[in-house]
Structure formats: structure tokens, C-alpha cells
Write an enzyme that holds these catalytic residues in place. Structure first.
Site: not given
Length: 392
Positions: A110, A198
């Protein structure tokens, strides 16, 4: 402003990032053709293109073993309403899908960049456990989340990428790739005035490459005038109709899930108003900032937008008159009430320039408007009025 995954990937490709190959499809047949272009036996991923996370758990991401299966998944998704934690119960209608070539990878991460308002810097968030819900991971295993900040005045330096790579357990050529990807992400973030970028997941493929599998980008709407190439990516089908209408009149509106409509001037005052409504046991139906110089027309449009929400059972107007004069606001409230036929409880708190004139206008209007003496009085009054109305 948000954009779709396929749009974000294309933007990031321009900054040197390796991006999972994919094709946008508007029909099941297109999805089949797209999957077939990667080979009849190739694995592909069919992804619903909506402005929401959590698509996989809601059935919006499917692995297809052949082109026929890709078409079948596209048929099921297109026209359906995808409900995730981020969409609320209303969900998002799926109008298109992305058919991407499945990648073989050994690890997933992530990685995100966000505006950190507390430190007036760019926050970097990373985790070696990508593909999971980062909120849950941060809550239950905060030690697995790596955070650092980049000072905008100083800009990006390679050591940032190296620190992130080390946090993710990457070394050598893979760390060098991660550093290059970080540099590209930062350049994109700054160039386009992003508020959030993101990547989840960012993967380490079996051949040792770092690739973007999913991407989300949000932009500061106040900066869109500098980026017409980004503004054209806006998908109005993904946005609340009242949000869109409010933007036409220069109003800052965000729909919420309560039943008390709020009309306030100033973002800070609007937040305080919603907080005190909650404190007195009510639920705000919206955030609506009419700005510091709203006209009578703007007030009327604000009322119209609030009343379009069928869940609104009462309205609280909280105006501090500076540049915006209280008598102008009062005239706007009276005009809007008469024009639109406001049939829900209405509480108005006016303070500031020409406040006495404004209160006299409300009192002499003959309308059922309660003039509040303080923020607490106003919040208590509107919450009580809404509860009494609901009890009838």
C-alpha cells in the site's frame, strides 16, 4: 474531484510508472474482445469503474479465466448498483468496466500521498500489507504502517523513496524501482494539485518489476482552473446531483445522511454548526457554505438545494454578517421561503452587520421562522422542532 481508476493509471503512466495493462469497456461484448486481445487463455480482471473503494468485497472486481467469463462478469456488473462502505446504502451504478491483464506477483504493498494539513506538508503512508483495508490495519496494527512527511518547500529527494523502500522490505534493484516510482508519484501529486493519491496495491511482479495495479486520485477543486486537462476527466454521473447544482452557483455543498439542513457562511462556522447539532441529539443533512459574499439569489438557490433532499425535516441557518449583511440574508430567507414554500421548521441565527435590521425583516415577514439568540439556542430549537415533527 475524484477520477476513475483507468484515468488515474493513464496519468501515472505519463510519469514513468509501470501500470497494469487494461482496456475500458462500455458493453459486455467489448469486455470479451478486450479479454481476447490478451489471449484466449489469459487471466484477466474485470473491474467496475465507480468512485468508491471496497469494490472487491462488493463483487465489483472479478478474475476471469477466459474471454467468455469476462463477458459474463461484465454483464452482471453493468447496470447494477454497487454498494460498498464508501458509497453508503445508495450505492453507485456501474456504467463501465476496466478489463485488465492479470499480473503474476509475489508481494503487494500500500502506498499513498495525502495533504497533511496538521503539518502543512505532503504525507507519505506505506505498508508492506497492501490489498487490505488500510483503515483496519492502522487501527489494529499501527506498527505495520510507515509514515513520513515531505516538506513542499524542499521538494522530493531520493532519500524519501529509499526510506519507503526500506520500510517495505525492498533492496537493490527493487528499491531503485520503488524510488523511481515514488519520484513519479510526487511529481504527479504536485503538478496536478492532488489532495490524495493512493496505490493499492502496488505489486512486486514475479519478474522483479514494481507495478501499479489499482490507483485512486483526488484533486483540489479550487485548483482545477489551472488544470483543464484534469477538469475534463470529471464524471458527473458519479457525483451527487445536489453537489453538482451547488457548484454552479459557487456554493460549497456536501450531502450527509441526517435530517437537519444547514446553511452557513464559512467552513469553520459550518463545522461548528454541525457539531453542536450533533451535541443536541440531531443529525445534519448537509454541509453548505454559502461563502462570505452571498447574494439574495445565492440564498434562494441554497434553500432550493437543501429542500431537494427528501430527508430534510428542518433547516438551521447560521450567518455571521461581515461582508455579508444580515438584512440581505434575511431578505433572501424570506424570499426563498415564499418562493419555494418551505414547510419544515426553520430556525435562523443572525449576528454581525445590520443584525437588527435582519431580525426585524424576519419578524415582520409573517412567516413561521424562529429567530435564535445563540448557537446553542438555535441548535436546541431545530433539533426539538424536528423531533416533534417526526413524532406527529
Amino acid at each position: 474531484m475524484n477520477i476513475h481508476e483507468y484515468q488515474a493509471k493513464e496519468l501515472l503512466r505519463q510519469f514513468g510508472l509501470t501500470v497494469q495493462p487494461g482496456q475500458l469497456c462500455y458493453s459486455p461484448l467489448e469486455a470479451e474482445w478486450a479479454a481476447r486481445s490478451y489471449g484466449d487463455s489469459a487471466l484477466t480482471v474485470v473491474k467496475a469503474q465507480v468512485h468508491a473503494g471496497g469494490r472487491g468485497k462488493a463483487g465489483g472486481v472479478k478474475l476471469a479465466r477466459n474471454p467468455d467469463e469476462a463477458r459474463l462478469y461484465a454483464e452482471r456488473m453493468m447496470g447494477s448498483v454497487l454498494v460498498t462502505k464508501q458509497t453508503g446504502s445508495a450505492g453507485c451504478k456501474v456504467r463501465k468496466v476496466l478489463v485488465a491483464k492479470a499480473l503474476d506477483f509475489s508481494r503487494e504493498f500500500y502506498l499513498s500521498l495525502v495533504v497533511d494539513r496538521d503539518t502543512a506538508s505532503i504525507g507519505v503512508i506505506a505498508s508492506a500489507e497492501g490489498g487490505t483495508e488500510i483503515e483496519e490495519l492502522a487501527e489494529h496494527h499501527p506498527e505495520k504502517i510507515f509514515k513520513m512527511n515531505i516538506e513542499p518547500a524542499a521538494g522530493y529527494y531520493p532519500y524519501v523513496g529509499r526510506k519507503v523502500a526500506a520500510a517495505l522490505g525492498l533492496a537493490g534493484a527493487q528499491a531503485a524501482q520503488l524510488e523511481k516510482a515514488m519520484a513519479g508519484l510526487y511529481q504527479a501529486f504536485i503538478k496536478y494539485d492532488c489532495s490524495m493519491l493512493e496505490i493499492n496495491p502496488l505489486v512486486l511482479t514475479n519478474d522483479g518489476s514494481i507495478a501499479v495495479v489499482d490507483a485512486k486520485m483526488s484533486f483540489d477543486e479550487n485548483a482545477l482552473f489551472r488544470h483543464p486537462e484534469i477538469a475534463v476527466l470529471r464524471d458527473v454521473n458519479e457525483e451527487n446531483e445536489r453537489d453538482l447544482e451547488a457548484s454552479k452557483y459557487g456554493l460549497n455543498y456536501i450531502a450527509l445522511e441526517g435530517n437537519i439542513g444547514c446553511m452557513v457562511n464559512g467552513a469553520g462556522l459550518a463545522m461548528a454548526t454541525m457539531d453542536i447539532i450533533k451535541q443536541y441529539g440531531g443529525d445534519p443533512a448537509n454541509f453548505l457554505d454559502v461563502g462570505g459574499g452571498a447574494s439574495q439569489t445565492a440564498v434562494t438557490n441554497a434553500f432550493r438545494i437543501i429542500l431537494q433532499d427528501a430527508s430534510v425535516q428542518g433547516i438551521f441557518v447560521n450567518i455571521f454578517g461581515g461582508l455579508m449583511k444580515c438584512d440581505v440574508i434575511a431578505n433572501g430567507i424570506v424570499a426563498a421561503s415564499r418562493e419555494l414554500g418551505v414547510h419544515v421548521p426553520l430556525v435562523v441565527l443572525l449576528e454581525g452587520t445590520n443584525v437588527n435590521e435582519g431580525k426585524n425583516i424576519l419578524q415582520e415577514s409573517g412567516l413561521n421562522i424562529l429567530s435564535a439568540d445563540s448557537l446553542a439556542h438555535g441548535a436546541e430549537a431545530i433539533v426539538r422542532a424536528v423531533k416533534e415533527r417526526s413524532a406527529k
